[in-house]
Design a protein around this motif. Structure first.
Motif, PDB file in Angstrom:
ATOM      1  N   SER A 139       0.798  -1.228   0.000  1.00  0.00           N
ATOM      2  CA  SER A 139       0.000   0.000   0.000  1.00  0.00           C
ATOM      3  C   SER A 139       0.831   1.278   0.000  1.00  0.00           C
ATOM      4  O   SER A 139       0.342   2.327  -0.423  1.00  0.00           O
ATOM      5  CB  SER A 139      -0.934   0.011   1.213  1.00  0.00           C
ATOM      6  OG  SER A 139      -0.188   0.154   2.420  1.00  0.00           O
ATOM      7  N   PHE A 140       2.074   1.202   0.467  1.00  0.00           N
ATOM      8  CA  PHE A 140       2.860   2.441   0.513  1.00  0.00           C
ATOM      9  C   PHE A 140       4.352   2.268   0.283  1.00  0.00           C
ATOM     10  O   PHE A 140       4.923   2.843  -0.640  1.00  0.00           O
ATOM     11  CB  PHE A 140       2.648   3.163   1.849  1.00  0.00           C
ATOM     12  CG  PHE A 140       3.394   4.467   1.925  1.00  0.00           C
ATOM     13  CD1 PHE A 140       2.958   5.576   1.217  1.00  0.00           C
ATOM     14  CD2 PHE A 140       4.563   4.576   2.671  1.00  0.00           C
ATOM     15  CE1 PHE A 140       3.668   6.764   1.250  1.00  0.00           C
ATOM     16  CE2 PHE A 140       5.271   5.757   2.709  1.00  0.00           C
ATOM     17  CZ  PHE A 140       4.822   6.862   2.005  1.00  0.00           C
ATOM     18  N   GLY A 142       6.320   0.105  -0.935  1.00  0.00           N
ATOM     19  CA  GLY A 142       6.792  -0.341  -2.240  1.00  0.00           C
ATOM     20  C   GLY A 142       6.493   0.647  -3.346  1.00  0.00           C
ATOM     21  O   GLY A 142       6.922   0.452  -4.486  1.00  0.00           O
ATOM     22  N   ARG A 143       5.795   1.726  -3.028  1.00  0.00           N
ATOM     23  CA  ARG A 143       5.375   2.698  -4.039  1.00  0.00           C
ATOM     24  C   ARG A 143       6.178   3.994  -3.983  1.00  0.00           C
ATOM     25  O   ARG A 143       5.915   4.931  -4.724  1.00  0.00           O
ATOM     26  CB  ARG A 143       3.882   3.004  -3.861  1.00  0.00           C
ATOM     27  CG  ARG A 143       3.019   1.766  -3.951  1.00  0.00           C
ATOM     28  CD  ARG A 143       1.598   2.018  -3.501  1.00  0.00           C
ATOM     29  NE  ARG A 143       0.859   2.869  -4.421  1.00  0.00           N
ATOM     30  CZ  ARG A 143      -0.372   3.323  -4.184  1.00  0.00           C
ATOM     31  NH1 ARG A 143      -0.988   3.015  -3.045  1.00  0.00           N
ATOM     32  NH2 ARG A 143      -0.988   4.088  -5.070  1.00  0.00           N
ATOM     33  N   VAL A 144       7.140   4.052  -3.053  1.00  0.00           N
ATOM     34  CA  VAL A 144       8.005   5.236  -2.964  1.00  0.00           C
ATOM     35  C   VAL A 144       9.444   4.807  -3.232  1.00  0.00           C
ATOM     36  O   VAL A 144       9.755   3.622  -3.302  1.00  0.00           O
ATOM     37  CB  VAL A 144       7.892   5.911  -1.579  1.00  0.00           C
ATOM     38  CG1 VAL A 144       6.491   6.455  -1.361  1.00  0.00           C
ATOM     39  CG2 VAL A 144       8.250   4.928  -0.464  1.00  0.00           C
ATOM     40  N   SER A 145      10.323   5.768  -3.387  1.00  0.00           N
ATOM     41  CA  SER A 145      11.713   5.458  -3.729  1.00  0.00           C
ATOM     42  C   SER A 145      12.492   4.889  -2.549  1.00  0.00           C
ATOM     43  O   SER A 145      12.140   5.101  -1.379  1.00  0.00           O
ATOM     44  CB  SER A 145      12.409   6.724  -4.227  1.00  0.00           C
ATOM     45  OG  SER A 145      12.571   7.644  -3.160  1.00  0.00           O
ATOM     46  N   SER A 175      12.962  -3.865  -2.505  1.00  0.00           N
ATOM     47  CA  SER A 175      11.905  -4.753  -2.011  1.00  0.00           C
ATOM     48  C   SER A 175      12.146  -5.150  -0.558  1.00  0.00           C
ATOM     49  O   SER A 175      11.200  -5.283   0.230  1.00  0.00           O
ATOM     50  CB  SER A 175      11.818  -6.010  -2.882  1.00  0.00           C
ATOM     51  OG  SER A 175      13.054  -6.716  -2.883  1.00  0.00           O
ATOM     52  N   VAL A 217       1.109   9.686  -2.810  1.00  0.00           N
ATOM     53  CA  VAL A 217       1.210   8.619  -3.807  1.00  0.00           C
ATOM     54  C   VAL A 217      -0.182   8.233  -4.303  1.00  0.00           C
ATOM     55  O   VAL A 217      -1.162   8.567  -3.694  1.00  0.00           O
ATOM     56  CB  VAL A 217       1.899   7.388  -3.203  1.00  0.00           C
ATOM     57  CG1 VAL A 217       3.327   7.733  -2.846  1.00  0.00           C
ATOM     58  CG2 VAL A 217       1.162   6.873  -1.981  1.00  0.00           C
TER      59      VAL A 217
END
Length: 217
Positions: A139-140, A142-145, A175, A217
């Protein structure tokens, strides 16, 4: 006749100006499913702004805000209204609160411009995203750098980039960082490894991060 209808409306509106309790009952009734599907009592209708993220993992909100409202078919609205009034003020006030809360828009706006009123009400109400969301890799994180996660960990721990834990974390694959951050907010063993008082320090740190709105995001 249209004119008669208009004058009947004006007469009732004028009478209601001195009937706060009746207006409140009628408002609550109109906002509840008790009034029937597609009922139009006031010249207004609340929508259902999106309050669910695209990735629902880690997200949980009060059922009164997430479950669809029933669409009852009411044959006799007057009878239904009398029955609704019979439930008392507590039920009436709950109906108003729940319906208006469900209809709240994100950010508010004035002539298409963002309003600071949302931020003010958020603060006064004591709202925190952490009450409905525990961030996960999906949810979060893995979606940012990866660099953002490095900085976030340092901020959560109140540590410098040279800190051994932060340096070790920075060497991980993206990851692995995301998975570690997820455990940091949900696994007591990981929390203990990274901080002495995780439930206080880490959760307060996340609240502070959310308030800064550093990432969208």
């Amino acid at each position: 006749m249209v004119d008669i209808h208009a004058m009947r409306l004006a007469a009732l509106q004028q009478a209601l100006l001195a009937k706060l309790e009746l207006v409140s009952d009628l408002m609550a009734f109109s906002l509840s499913s008790a009034s029937g599907a597609y009922a139009t009592i006031f010249d207004m209708r609340l929508g259902n702004p999106t309050n669910t993220p695209s990735v629902e993992e880690g997200f949980a909100v009060d059922a009164r805000l997430s479950e669809p409202q029933p669409h009852n078919m009411v044959q006799d609205q007057a009878e239904a209204f009398v029955g609704f009034q019979g439930q008392g003020k507590k039920a009436r006030n709950a109906s108003i609160t729940e319906a208006l809360a469900r209809g709240l828009h994100y950010g508010f706006s004035t002539c298409s411009r963002p309003s600071n009123l949302f931020d003010h009400i958020e603060e006064v109400a004591g709202a925190s995203i952490r009450t409905v969301w525990t961030p996960t890799a999906a949810s979060f994180f893995g979606r940012v750098s990866g660099s953002y996660l490095d900085a976030l960990l340092a901020d959560l721990l109140s540590a410098e980039a040279s800190d051994a834990c932060v340096k070790a974390f920075a060497k991980m694959k993206k990851s692995e960082k995301a998975a570690t951050m997820e455990r940091l907010f949900s696994d007591s063993t990981t929390q203990t490894f990274y901080a002495n008082t995780p439930e206080v320090r880490l959760h307060r740190a996340f609240d502070a991060w959310q308030a800064e709105r550093a990432v969208d995001v």
